[in-house]
Write an enzyme that holds these catalytic residues in place. Structure first.
Site, PDB file in Angstrom:
ATOM      1  N   TYR A  47      15.568  43.543 107.999  1.00  0.00           N
ATOM      2  CA  TYR A  47      16.131  43.646 109.341  1.00  0.00           C
ATOM      3  C   TYR A  47      15.259  44.585 110.164  1.00  0.00           C
ATOM      4  O   TYR A  47      14.437  45.335 109.616  1.00  0.00           O
ATOM      5  CB  TYR A  47      17.584  44.138 109.313  1.00  0.00           C
ATOM      6  CG  TYR A  47      17.759  45.539 108.763  1.00  0.00           C
ATOM      7  CD1 TYR A  47      17.732  46.650 109.601  1.00  0.00           C
ATOM      8  CD2 TYR A  47      17.962  45.760 107.402  1.00  0.00           C
ATOM      9  CE1 TYR A  47      17.889  47.941 109.099  1.00  0.00           C
ATOM     10  CE2 TYR A  47      18.122  47.043 106.893  1.00  0.00           C
ATOM     11  CZ  TYR A  47      18.086  48.121 107.739  1.00  0.00           C
ATOM     12  OH  TYR A  47      18.237  49.389 107.236  1.00  0.00           O
ATOM     13  N   ASP A  68      26.746  56.857 107.517  1.00  0.00           N
ATOM     14  CA  ASP A  68      25.800  55.735 107.501  1.00  0.00           C
ATOM     15  C   ASP A  68      25.194  55.508 108.890  1.00  0.00           C
ATOM     16  O   ASP A  68      24.763  54.407 109.215  1.00  0.00           O
ATOM     17  CB  ASP A  68      26.456  54.452 106.980  1.00  0.00           C
ATOM     18  CG  ASP A  68      25.439  53.373 106.629  1.00  0.00           C
ATOM     19  OD1 ASP A  68      24.292  53.716 106.305  1.00  0.00           O
ATOM     20  OD2 ASP A  68      25.789  52.179 106.687  1.00  0.00           O
ATOM     21  N   ARG A  83      16.809  56.410  95.392  1.00  0.00           N
ATOM     22  CA  ARG A  83      17.717  55.309  95.719  1.00  0.00           C
ATOM     23  C   ARG A  83      17.162  53.970  95.260  1.00  0.00           C
ATOM     24  O   ARG A  83      15.970  53.673  95.424  1.00  0.00           O
ATOM     25  CB  ARG A  83      17.947  55.257  97.239  1.00  0.00           C
ATOM     26  CG  ARG A  83      19.045  54.274  97.646  1.00  0.00           C
ATOM     27  CD  ARG A  83      19.113  54.090  99.146  1.00  0.00           C
ATOM     28  NE  ARG A  83      20.393  53.504  99.559  1.00  0.00           N
ATOM     29  CZ  ARG A  83      20.591  52.871 100.698  1.00  0.00           C
ATOM     30  NH1 ARG A  83      19.589  52.726 101.569  1.00  0.00           N
ATOM     31  NH2 ARG A  83      21.771  52.376 101.004  1.00  0.00           N
ATOM     32  N   SER A 130      15.773  50.848 103.712  1.00  0.00           N
ATOM     33  CA  SER A 130      14.916  49.806 103.152  1.00  0.00           C
ATOM     34  C   SER A 130      13.797  49.401 104.096  1.00  0.00           C
ATOM     35  O   SER A 130      12.759  48.899 103.643  1.00  0.00           O
ATOM     36  CB  SER A 130      15.760  48.585 102.790  1.00  0.00           C
ATOM     37  OG  SER A 130      16.330  48.003 103.950  1.00  0.00           O
ATOM     38  N   HIS A 163      28.608  53.380  99.360  1.00  0.00           N
ATOM     39  CA  HIS A 163      29.521  52.523 100.128  1.00  0.00           C
ATOM     40  C   HIS A 163      30.685  51.975  99.299  1.00  0.00           C
ATOM     41  O   HIS A 163      30.970  50.778  99.312  1.00  0.00           O
ATOM     42  CB  HIS A 163      28.744  51.369 100.761  1.00  0.00           C
ATOM     43  CG  HIS A 163      27.585  51.794 101.608  1.00  0.00           C
ATOM     44  ND1 HIS A 163      27.677  52.794 102.551  1.00  0.00           N
ATOM     45  CD2 HIS A 163      26.279  51.376 101.630  1.00  0.00           C
ATOM     46  CE1 HIS A 163      26.493  52.959 103.131  1.00  0.00           C
ATOM     47  NE2 HIS A 163      25.638  52.121 102.591  1.00  0.00           N
ATOM     48  N   TYR A 165      22.795  51.149  95.502  1.00  0.00           N
ATOM     49  CA  TYR A 165      23.516  50.244  96.398  1.00  0.00           C
ATOM     50  C   TYR A 165      23.294  48.839  95.866  1.00  0.00           C
ATOM     51  O   TYR A 165      22.163  48.328  95.878  1.00  0.00           O
ATOM     52  CB  TYR A 165      23.006  50.388  97.822  1.00  0.00           C
ATOM     53  CG  TYR A 165      23.765  49.569  98.854  1.00  0.00           C
ATOM     54  CD1 TYR A 165      25.115  49.271  98.704  1.00  0.00           C
ATOM     55  CD2 TYR A 165      23.129  49.116 100.012  1.00  0.00           C
ATOM     56  CE1 TYR A 165      25.814  48.537  99.657  1.00  0.00           C
ATOM     57  CE2 TYR A 165      23.817  48.391 100.978  1.00  0.00           C
ATOM     58  CZ  TYR A 165      25.157  48.103 100.790  1.00  0.00           C
ATOM     59  OH  TYR A 165      25.851  47.378 101.733  1.00  0.00           O
ATOM     60  N   HIS A 206      25.244  60.606 104.130  1.00  0.00           N
ATOM     61  CA  HIS A 206      24.529  59.325 104.175  1.00  0.00           C
ATOM     62  C   HIS A 206      24.196  58.977 105.611  1.00  0.00           C
ATOM     63  O   HIS A 206      25.076  58.603 106.396  1.00  0.00           O
ATOM     64  CB  HIS A 206      25.372  58.206 103.561  1.00  0.00           C
ATOM     65  CG  HIS A 206      24.588  56.974 103.236  1.00  0.00           C
ATOM     66  ND1 HIS A 206      24.254  56.625 101.945  1.00  0.00           N
ATOM     67  CD2 HIS A 206      24.072  56.016 104.033  1.00  0.00           C
ATOM     68  CE1 HIS A 206      23.570  55.501 101.960  1.00  0.00           C
ATOM     69  NE2 HIS A 206      23.444  55.108 103.229  1.00  0.00           N
ATOM     70  N   CYS A 207      22.922  59.084 105.960  1.00  0.00           N
ATOM     71  CA  CYS A 207      22.459  58.698 107.297  1.00  0.00           C
ATOM     72  C   CYS A 207      20.994  58.328 107.199  1.00  0.00           C
ATOM     73  O   CYS A 207      20.341  58.523 106.166  1.00  0.00           O
ATOM     74  CB  CYS A 207      22.680  59.831 108.294  1.00  0.00           C
ATOM     75  SG  CYS A 207      21.651  61.272 107.947  1.00  0.00           S
ATOM     76  N   HIS A 208      20.468  57.779 108.288  1.00  0.00           N
ATOM     77  CA  HIS A 208      19.077  57.352 108.346  1.00  0.00           C
ATOM     78  C   HIS A 208      18.508  57.702 109.724  1.00  0.00           C
ATOM     79  O   HIS A 208      19.260  57.868 110.694  1.00  0.00           O
ATOM     80  CB  HIS A 208      18.945  55.837 108.164  1.00  0.00           C
ATOM     81  CG  HIS A 208      19.790  55.252 107.085  1.00  0.00           C
ATOM     82  ND1 HIS A 208      19.460  55.322 105.759  1.00  0.00           N
ATOM     83  CD2 HIS A 208      20.973  54.573 107.143  1.00  0.00           C
ATOM     84  CE1 HIS A 208      20.392  54.716 105.037  1.00  0.00           C
ATOM     85  NE2 HIS A 208      21.323  54.249 105.861  1.00  0.00           N
TER      86      HIS A 208
END
Length: 290
Positions: free
Chosen positions: A45, A242, A121, A73, A176, A152, A27-29
């Site tokens: 955000y 994350d 997702r 997102s 998470h 999520y 899980h990363c972005h």
């Protein structure tokens, strides 16, 4: 105006133990460069840029080699940055989880699969993607590809969603630790009990990316939750950093990824369990070679 958030730490501490060969950060972005990949106006955000190169530096520092890029997102349903990151890293060591709505046709989904996508997702926390009302329809559409649904959501919603999640024709991956906070009940929270029931049903998976559930390092408060999940489904737990830890408020809140891997080591001291979580389970879920 959207809320800005801090970027990742400039320096990552080496963990106190060595991950096994083939270990994956699930899980990363990545964010940016924004001249090429502009942020969605519907985001909640605004993160600073976080490049593939910076991510790989972190991954090297903690001793992992594989990765799963998860569509954030802030990009809505435009998966270009996520899929291009997989291409840049290489499909021999990278996969993607994308965000689409039910307008995505079979050809579009197949093209994403060819570029390394393995799941869709739904993010009910940050929004700016497909609504949960589309979950069952999209699950039917991705089933022929062998993909999974990644969810999520707010933990209070999990008990109510449980019947629909059980009906899905594809595997389900909960982000998470189900979003449950240790300080809000931990293993006794109704959402966590629903998560355990889903795991016991045999089709659900969970991500042990637990810093969002914790009051902070060394993350001992979430250890009972992590151990309960590992006990319920040791063959369906995966782990993720994350990185770059988006949507936090204060730079002091941004975790050190070496400390996050140390927390996993404390939750799973047995080497065979660590190999399952970091190597064998990701290989099965995302199609990495053993």
């Amino acid at each position: 105006m959207t809320r800005p958030c801090p970027g990742p730490r400039a320096v990552t501490s080496p963990p106190s133990w060595r991950a096994p060969p083939g270990a994956a950060d699930c899980h990363c972005h990545v964010f940016g460069p924004y001249g090429r990949y502009p942020l969605s106006p519907g985001r909640s955000y605004t993160p600073p840029e976080a490049s593939v190169a910076a991510y790989l530096d972190m991954l090297d520092a903690i001793g992992l080699c594989r990765t799963v890029m998860v569509q954030p997102s802030v990009y809505g349903t435009d998966n270009a940055a996520t899929l291009d990151a997989v291409e840049q890293i290489g499909r021999h060591r990278a996969r993607a989880v994308v965000v689409v709505d039910d307008g995505a046709d079979a050809a579009e989904l197949a093209a994403m699969a060819a570029r390394g996508a393995r799941g869709v997702r739904f993010n009910a926390v940050s929004g700016n993607g497909a609504p949960l009302a589309q979950l069952e329809r999209l699950a039917e559409r991705i089933a022929p590809l062998g993909w999974h649904v990644q969810l999520y959501t707010h933990p209070d919603a999990l008990p109510g969603l449980e019947p629909a999640l059980r009906r899905l024709p594809v595997p389900l991956v909960l982000d998470h630790m189900g979003g449950v906070k240790a300080a809000a009940g931990g293993v006794q929270h109704p959402g966590f009990r629903a998560l355990l029931r889903l795991l016991e049903g045999g089709r659900a998976w969970v991500k042990l990316s637990g810093y969002r559930s914790s009051a902070g390092p060394p993350y001992a408060d979430v250890a009972p939750m992590a151990r309960a999940l590992l006990s319920a489904a040791p063959d369906r737990c995966v782990w993720g950093t994350d990185w770059p830890h988006p949507s936090l408020h204060d730079p002091a809140e941004v975790p050190d990824d070496g400390e996050l891997l140390d927390a996993l080591g404390a939750w799973a001291p047995d080497g065979a369990v660590r190999r399952a979580v970091l190597v064998h389970n990701p290989a099965r879920l995302y199609g990495f070679p053993y």
